[in-house]
Scaffold this active site. Structure first.
Site, PDB file in Angstrom:
ATOM      1  N   LYS A  48      25.944  73.952  17.833  1.00 43.74           N
ATOM      2  CA  LYS A  48      24.776  74.736  17.467  1.00 43.74           C
ATOM      3  C   LYS A  48      24.435  75.667  18.630  1.00 43.74           C
ATOM      4  O   LYS A  48      23.512  75.408  19.398  1.00 43.74           O
ATOM      5  CB  LYS A  48      23.587  73.841  17.109  1.00 43.74           C
ATOM      6  CG  LYS A  48      22.405  74.619  16.550  1.00 43.74           C
ATOM      7  CD  LYS A  48      21.308  73.718  16.005  1.00 43.74           C
ATOM      8  CE  LYS A  48      20.144  74.554  15.487  1.00 43.74           C
ATOM      9  NZ  LYS A  48      19.081  73.730  14.884  1.00 43.74           N
ATOM     10  N   LYS A 103      21.332  65.414  16.188  1.00 41.45           N
ATOM     11  CA  LYS A 103      21.131  66.654  16.942  1.00 41.45           C
ATOM     12  C   LYS A 103      20.462  66.353  18.275  1.00 41.45           C
ATOM     13  O   LYS A 103      19.566  65.510  18.353  1.00 41.45           O
ATOM     14  CB  LYS A 103      20.258  67.619  16.148  1.00 41.45           C
ATOM     15  CG  LYS A 103      19.837  68.868  16.920  1.00 41.45           C
ATOM     16  CD  LYS A 103      18.567  69.456  16.363  1.00 41.45           C
ATOM     17  CE  LYS A 103      17.893  70.320  17.410  1.00 41.45           C
ATOM     18  NZ  LYS A 103      16.659  70.936  16.918  1.00 41.45           N
ATOM     19  N   GLU A 112      24.066  71.117  21.132  1.00 36.06           N
ATOM     20  CA  GLU A 112      23.208  72.311  21.149  1.00 36.06           C
ATOM     21  C   GLU A 112      22.658  72.629  22.540  1.00 36.06           C
ATOM     22  O   GLU A 112      21.599  72.162  22.915  1.00 36.06           O
ATOM     23  CB  GLU A 112      22.029  72.141  20.182  1.00 36.06           C
ATOM     24  CG  GLU A 112      21.113  73.359  20.140  1.00 36.06           C
ATOM     25  CD  GLU A 112      19.871  73.159  19.283  1.00 36.06           C
ATOM     26  OE1 GLU A 112      19.027  74.071  19.256  1.00 36.06           O
ATOM     27  OE2 GLU A 112      19.733  72.099  18.654  1.00 36.06           O
ATOM     28  N   ASP A 119      13.436  69.404  11.749  1.00 37.73           N
ATOM     29  CA  ASP A 119      13.262  68.274  12.666  1.00 37.73           C
ATOM     30  C   ASP A 119      12.172  68.517  13.706  1.00 37.73           C
ATOM     31  O   ASP A 119      12.166  67.898  14.769  1.00 37.73           O
ATOM     32  CB  ASP A 119      14.579  67.986  13.378  1.00 37.73           C
ATOM     33  CG  ASP A 119      15.096  69.201  14.153  1.00 37.73           C
ATOM     34  OD1 ASP A 119      15.017  70.318  13.619  1.00 37.73           O
ATOM     35  OD2 ASP A 119      15.582  69.039  15.279  1.00 37.73           O
ATOM     36  N   TYR A 127       8.887  73.344  21.988  1.00 41.48           N
ATOM     37  CA  TYR A 127       9.106  72.692  20.700  1.00 41.48           C
ATOM     38  C   TYR A 127       8.396  71.347  20.661  1.00 41.48           C
ATOM     39  O   TYR A 127       8.258  70.707  21.693  1.00 41.48           O
ATOM     40  CB  TYR A 127      10.611  72.492  20.473  1.00 41.48           C
ATOM     41  CG  TYR A 127      11.328  73.777  20.187  1.00 41.48           C
ATOM     42  CD1 TYR A 127      11.686  74.132  18.888  1.00 41.48           C
ATOM     43  CD2 TYR A 127      11.635  74.658  21.209  1.00 41.48           C
ATOM     44  CE1 TYR A 127      12.351  75.314  18.625  1.00 41.48           C
ATOM     45  CE2 TYR A 127      12.293  75.851  20.948  1.00 41.48           C
ATOM     46  CZ  TYR A 127      12.652  76.182  19.667  1.00 41.48           C
ATOM     47  OH  TYR A 127      13.309  77.363  19.412  1.00 41.48           O
ATOM     48  N   SER A 146      22.155  76.923  11.258  1.00 38.03           N
ATOM     49  CA  SER A 146      21.294  75.747  11.319  1.00 38.03           C
ATOM     50  C   SER A 146      19.930  76.276  11.739  1.00 38.03           C
ATOM     51  O   SER A 146      19.558  76.231  12.911  1.00 38.03           O
ATOM     52  CB  SER A 146      21.820  74.718  12.332  1.00 38.03           C
ATOM     53  OG  SER A 146      20.938  73.617  12.406  1.00 38.03           O
ATOM     54  N   GLU A 161      20.921  75.502  24.065  1.00 40.29           N
ATOM     55  CA  GLU A 161      20.328  76.784  23.671  1.00 40.29           C
ATOM     56  C   GLU A 161      20.120  77.665  24.900  1.00 40.29           C
ATOM     57  O   GLU A 161      19.467  77.277  25.860  1.00 40.29           O
ATOM     58  CB  GLU A 161      18.995  76.564  22.966  1.00 40.29           C
ATOM     59  CG  GLU A 161      18.324  77.879  22.560  1.00 40.29           C
ATOM     60  CD  GLU A 161      17.015  77.689  21.798  1.00 40.29           C
ATOM     61  OE1 GLU A 161      16.329  78.689  21.542  1.00 40.29           O
ATOM     62  OE2 GLU A 161      16.692  76.530  21.466  1.00 40.29           O
TER      63      GLU A 161
END
Length: 393
Positions: A262, A180, A220, A68, A393, A331, A222
């Site tokens: 995640k 997500k 998620e 993604d 990202y 994932s 992180e």
């Protein structure tokens, strides 16, 4: 999401009999008037499907292919092999991934970028149809990326709640079945209470909106690898973050049986001199999850976060050496795709070899999910770390 009011009446009366100065006195003590107690009962139209989706992804021996990357990030990957960041090149690479024969033996879900969800292959099939034909559920990245969080210690928050209800409804119609949303917490920058609260609240609102529109949400937060901190500091921060995440998920009436997590693995910072073994990573990570995550959640789908392909797989394997309440799986993005890109090099004649490289990594992580992986025979290149300081990202 609907709520049904239920009334519970509490009615009782007792008669007490006592004596005062030799005379019998009858005393009547009335109970409080009937009280109305409201219970929130979830009655969402998609609940059964949400649970089915989450459990299908959490199939034994399978995990998620995260493909993604935004167009900008995908461009960075393409540039690393000398390709221009064009839609045609992005299409060619994503087509390579979704048409890999037998990928569904190891992959149960694939997270797509919006462009890919609506994209077709060069022979006219939609990417969604290619995944479904391989037994892989299509998912969709729905956040709009990180922006500076005003008032914080140079931290970020994730945007994308505006218009999310209409977007998720459209994604469901296009064939997506899960979603997500990624937000981040930086240990070197605090993390501040403001950043942790913002991350947890945003994830909870996102999850609630997704479930209301038929998409099982991947939650998620992180914990970034950046920093010199040790593994105990990571455990402290991760425990705090997940505690707040589940508090706000409950506050927003999110159906736990219809979500997936995640998380980052609990590891030392990337610049910490004291490295952790897979066994230590497994012990710390599972302890954190057991203290914070309800067993109602079907699957824990770890992100790789810049670990090498082999390191991410070894750590996952170590976590599956003993029973736990969840499907503990993967994932991965770079930890599945790095070898694929380097093998492909943008050359049509290398597509088959690149697809075989993807199957090698997918199978390795499938074995790790089963606790049966061995790093014996792995190429040296697969052992090279992919951490990039301050990576965006």
């Amino acid at each position: 999401m609907a709520a049904v009011g239920m009334t519970m009446s509490l009615r009782s009366s007792t008669t007490l009999k006592g004596e005062f100065c030799g005379a019998a006195v009858r005393q009547s003590v009335a109970a409080p008037k009937a009280a109305n107690v409201a219970f929130a009962v979830r009655a969402g139209q998609y609940d059964d499907e949400l649970v089915k989706t989450a459990n299908t992804i959490a199939t034994k021996g399978k995990g998620i292919l995260a493909m993604d990357e935004s167009n900008a990030t995908c461009g960075k990957r393409l540039e690393s092999i000398g390709l221009e960041n064009t839609e045609a090149n992005r299409q060619a690479y994503r087509q390579l991934l979704v048409t890999t024969p037998d990928l569904g033996d190891y992959i149960s879900g694939a997270i797509l970028f919006e462009e890919t969800l609506y994209q077709s292959t060069t022979d006219g099939r939609t990417m969604v149809d290619c995944l479904n034909a391989n037994g892989i559920l299509p998912g969709i990245k729905v956040d709009k990326g990180l922006v500076p969080l005003t008032g914080s210690n140079n931290e970020s928050w994730c945007q994308g709640l505006d218009g999310l209800a209409s977007r998720t409804a459209a994604y469901y119609k296009q064939g997506a079945r899960f979603a997500k949303w990624r937000t981040v917490v930086s240990i070197p920058n605090g993390p501040s209470e403001l950043a942790v609260t913002e991350a947890a609240w945003g994830l909870a609102r996102y999850a609630s909106i997704c479930q209301d529109n038929g998409l099982s949400p991947i939650v998620e937060p992180e914990i970034l690898l950046d920093g010199e901190h040790g593994i105990d500091r990571t455990l402290e921060v991760a425990s705090k973050v997940w505690s707040k995440v589940f508090y706000f998920l409950a506050e927003n009436n999110v159906l736990f049986e219809g979500i997936l997590l995640k998380p980052s693995m609990v590891t030392p910072g990337a610049e910490c001199k004291d490295r952790a073994t897979p066994e230590q990573v497994a012990e710390y990570t599972l302890n954190m999850l057991k203290r914070r995550v309800p067993p109602a959640v079907p699957g824990i789908m770890f992100l790789s976060g810049g670990q090498s392909e082999v390191e991410a797989t070894l750590n996952l394997n170590a976590m599956n050496q003993s029973p736990n309440p969840w499907h503990v799986s993967f994932s991965y993005a770079r930890a599945l795709q790095n070898s694929v890109l380097k093998t492909w090099k943008g050359q049509p004649e290398n597509v088959e070899a690149a697809q075989k490289a993807l199957l090698v990594r997918a199978k390795a992580n499938s074995l790790a999910q089963l606790g049966k992986y061995s790093a014996e025979g792995e190429a040296e290149e697969a052992k090279q770390g992919m951490f990039v300081k301050g990576y965006t990202y």
